[in-house]
Design an enzyme around this catalytic site. Structure first.
Site, PDB file in Angstrom:
ATOM      1  N   GLU A 109       0.862  -1.206   0.000  1.00 48.11           N
ATOM      2  CA  GLU A 109       0.000   0.000   0.000  1.00 48.11           C
ATOM      3  C   GLU A 109       0.890   1.244   0.000  1.00 48.11           C
ATOM      4  OE1 GLU A 109      -3.712  -1.721   2.542  1.00 48.11           O
ATOM      5  OE2 GLU A 109      -1.974  -1.210   3.746  1.00 48.11           O
ATOM      6  N   CYS A 149     -10.481   0.598   8.029  1.00 46.03           N
ATOM      7  CA  CYS A 149      -9.842   1.830   8.504  1.00 46.03           C
ATOM      8  C   CYS A 149     -10.434   3.083   7.849  1.00 46.03           C
ATOM      9  CB  CYS A 149      -8.337   1.779   8.254  1.00 46.03           C
ATOM     10  SG  CYS A 149      -7.880   1.287   6.572  1.00 46.03           S
TER      11      CYS A 149
HETATM   12  O1  FUB Z   1      -2.546  -0.802   9.406  1.00 44.86           O
HETATM   13  C1  FUB Z   1      -3.695  -0.083   9.756  1.00 44.86           C
HETATM   14  C2  FUB Z   1      -4.399   0.382   8.516  1.00 44.86           C
HETATM   15  O2  FUB Z   1      -4.774  -0.733   7.726  1.00 44.86           O
HETATM   16  C3  FUB Z   1      -3.549   1.202   7.595  1.00 44.86           C
HETATM   17  O3  FUB Z   1      -3.490   2.545   7.904  1.00 44.86           O
HETATM   18  C4  FUB Z   1      -4.193   0.953   6.292  1.00 44.86           C
HETATM   19  O4  FUB Z   1      -3.385   1.302   5.212  1.00 44.86           O
HETATM   20  C5  FUB Z   1      -4.475  -0.512   6.365  1.00 44.86           C
HETATM   21  O5  FUB Z   1      -3.348  -1.231   6.011  1.00 44.86           O
HETATM   22 ZN    ZN Z   2      -7.913   3.166   5.188  1.00 46.56          ZN
END
Ligand code: FUB
Ligand code: ZN
Length: 681
Positions: free
Chosen positions: A320, A416
């Site tokens: 990501e 999230c």
């Molecule tokens: O790791 C916590 C959250 O989940 C991250 O901020 C997002 O990118 C997802 O990976």
């Molecule tokens: Zn998110």
């Protein structure tokens, strides 16, 4: 002290959606009260998607229920972000029922917290022996940061000492445990956030230990890059296995060098943006100019080389993450909603350091495009990633694009983004204005009534559909004779960066007298600096009007952006526009924009919630087979896959009318192809 009331139609619609739909809906999901289709954010069977179980995890940790933890190690953060959104919503509109629900959630959190202040339902229930021992992945401090933010907000909204006590107890536990002092342990979280939370608590309480620990976490990061590996080695074989650290580069966690030396945006995009947000806050609060210099370098790298035209960041699903300069693929990108929410946090903190219009420009770009794209117009469906080009068949059949959803799911295995969106939109008033050194700055445009020490501001605008903004300014009686520095005597308004693209001058008047250049209008000193117009009071019901021409603008990307070579994106004002196949037929890849097209735009009350659409002229190229047109799918084509180039092919192109809608509104009319960029001929 100030109060800001948003009265804007465009954003009130969103904020009502947050209050009336998102917050109740999200509560029901977190409480497993409603059956929703929880989609995995990509094809990965390890993503938990049977239920949320968020509140149930707290009940079990509190000993109120029997059962096991379910979900991610950071599942608790969904509750905290929800509580933060509730807080802003209660500030805007008190609601006893909602407050009662939120109070019960606070009680639950308090009951789940251990005596020493520790709280993480995952570790408490699954592996208490591994607390703080797997910092790369544990998210214990990440969740703590969200608890601190929520508690500060809920305290501001309701005066609840209880929630503040819970967050402080947790913060104190962290401040005791981590550091370089005797008996302390060195470490920091793999996912930045606790630094933001500690700063929020510091600003609220003035407790120096919170500032010191935030500074410590920033300072430790990247100085001891092996800390995660050492922990992982020590814990080898421990269950559950969260390690995996060795398969990720140091850049993923922003631990490749000390943060003060970091000058590019690296690794996981949300982590990177949360880090930068905290750095910019600490830089300002602690007067650390070196840290601010590092923020500026990271900022330049993001904005000049690694940000999408939509304000999205993160070019790859793998980790990501950010990738490299000018690598901005449109159809395989990530552009997580949280990352653009966090880009807004970063931009706002940069703005508090220095009033430069470009910081607010980016805030605006991220808000109106990627952030709003993160939710459907019904407030109950959400994008995790925000693509700039979608072919639904590719999303369904190309495993490398399983994250590129053609429509917003009801909920996500990793949830999230939805509560992050909710807390951002519910607190939007905090992004509209800021105040510093006796100057009130208008950063984003929306209808609002605001009261600052010494100044009231009433703002009227039809933004983002029209570029007219009117401010009624009044120095409050008590402050009329105030000396500079005592209450706001100066009002500053951003001249959006996008106005330069229109090539047309911004028309500015004060009480109908035009401002020609840096000058005095109506006895008030006026000055343009770094993207803001400054006007010096006192003000007596003075009317400041700005008119930004808002023509349709064709935008191109830097030639190094391979994905956009020869392509055009259409913008009007702050909005990026997109083509959808529902308006333009399938096969968006076969469309060209005529380079001589004149654009028209029209406000359509009947479309979605009412929005401006854009029309222009283009061509649709045939597939080399006359039988193939929009009504004949490409699979019916008899034409060979490869054939000698025929120069006549373009002449067979059919002239078509192209229709664009605002990017944020795409995917609200079913499964659809979409593209922001189009070739031009
Ligand atoms: O790791 C916590 C959250 O989940 C991250 O901020 C997002 O990118 C997802 O990976
Ligand atoms: Zn998110």
């Amino acid at each position: 002290m100030h109060t800001i009331k948003i009265t804007d139609r465009f954003f009130t619609n969103y904020r009502n959606l947050v209050r009336d739909k998102m917050i109740p809906y999200q509560y029901k999901v977190l409480n497993d009260e409603i059956a929703v289709n929880i989609e995995r954010e990509r094809n990965d069977n390890s993503i938990p998607n049977e239920k949320s179980h968020c509140l149930e995890n707290f009940r079990i940790a509190a000993g109120l229920k029997k059962g096991e933890h379910y979900g991610w190690q950071f599942q608790d953060s969904d509750v905290y972000k929800w509580l933060e959104a509730v807080s802003y919503s209660l500030i805007e509109k008190p609601d006893d029922n909602l407050k009662a629900i939120a109070d019960s959630v606070v009680d639950l959190i308090a009951q789940a917290q251990e005596d020493d202040g520790y709280i993480s339902t995952y570790f408490q229930l699954k592996c208490p022996e591994r607390k703080f021992k797997d910092l790369a992945w544990s998210h214990e401090l990440y969740c703590a940061g969200h608890l601190m933010e929520a508690a500060a907000a809920y305290y501001e909204a309701t005066g609840s000492e209880k929630v503040l006590a819970v967050a402080r107890k947790n913060a104190d536990c962290i401040c005791r445990y981590f550091g370089t002092g005797k008996g302390q342990t060195r470490g920091f979280d793999g996912h930045e956030e606790v630094e933001i939370g500690l700063m929020r608590l510091y600003h609220l309480t003035g407790d120096e230990s919170y500032l010191q620990t935030a500074v410590y976490f920033l300072d430790e990061r990247g100085r001891n890059p092996n800390i995660f590996i050492e922990q992982s080695a020590a814990e080898h074989g421990g269950k559950p296995d969260l390690s995996g650290i060795l398969s990720f580069p140091k850049t993923y966690f922003q631990i490749h060098k000390p943060v003060i030396e970091q000058d590019t945006a690296e690794g996981h995009a949300v982590r990177m943006m949360y880090l930068a947000t905290a750095m910019a806050d600490v830089a300002l609060t602690a007067g650390n100019t070196k840290l601010y210099e590092a923020c500026k370098k990271i900022w330049r790298n993001v904005v000049d080389r690694r940000m999408y035209i939509t304000g999205g960041v993160g070019s790859t699903v793998i980790g990501e993450s950010f990738t490299f300069d000018y690598d901005l693929p449109n159809d395989a990108m990530y552009c997580e909603t949280c990352a653009s929410v966090a880009l807004m946090f970063f931009a706002r903190n940069m703005l508090l350091n220095e009033a430069r219009g470009e910081y607010a420009d980016v805030m605006e770009r991220a808000l109106y495009n990627t952030v709003l794209d993160g939710m459907a117009l019904d407030g109950r469906h959400f994008f995790y990633v925000n693509p700039l080009e979608v072919t639904p068949e590719a999303s369904a059949k190309d495993p490398g694009k399983s994250h590129v959803k053609p429509v917003r799911p009801e909920w996500l295995g990793c949830a999230c983004c939805p509560p992050n969106l909710a807390r951002l939109l519910a607190s939007l008033d905090r992004y509209a204005f800021h105040e510093k050194d006796g100057i009130v700055f208008a950063d984003l445009f929306m209808n609002a009534k605001a009261e600052f020490t010494g100044l009231t501001v009433e703002e009227e605008t039809e933004y983002p559909w029209q570029g007219n903004v009117t401010f009624r300014l009044k120095t409050t009686t008590a402050r009329k004779d105030a000396q500079p520095g005592c209450g706001a005597r100066v009002f500053a308004v951003r001249i959006p960066g996008w106005t330069v693209n229109s090539g047309e001058k911004v028309r500015i008047t004060v009480n109908d007298n035009p401002l020609i250049a840096d000058d005095v209008i109506c006895g008030k000193a006026a000055m343009l600096k770094d993207g803001y117009l400054y006007l010096t009071g006192p003000f007596e019901d003075d009317i400041l009007k700005l008119e930004f021409a808002m023509p349709v603008i064709k935008m191109s990307a830097h030639p190094a952006v391979r994905a956009d070579n020869g392509k055009i994106a259409v913008m009007r004002g702050p909005l990026v526009y997109a083509l959808e196949s529902i308006d333009n037929g399938t096969g968006l890849n076969r469309l060209f924009l005529r380079d001589d097209t004149a654009f028209t735009w029209q406000f359509r009350t009947d479309l979605l919630n009412g929005m401006c659409i854009i029309k222009g002229k283009g061509y649709r190229i045939p597939d080399g087979d006359d039988a193939v047109g929009p009504e004949h799918p490409a699979e019916d084509s008899q034409a060979p896959l490869y054939a000698p180039y025929s120069p006549g092919v373009e002449t067979k192109a059919e002239c078509v009318e192209l229709t664009w809608i605002p990017y944020f509104a795409w995917a609200n009319r079913g499964i659809n192809e979409m593209s922001v960029w189009i070739r031009q001929k």
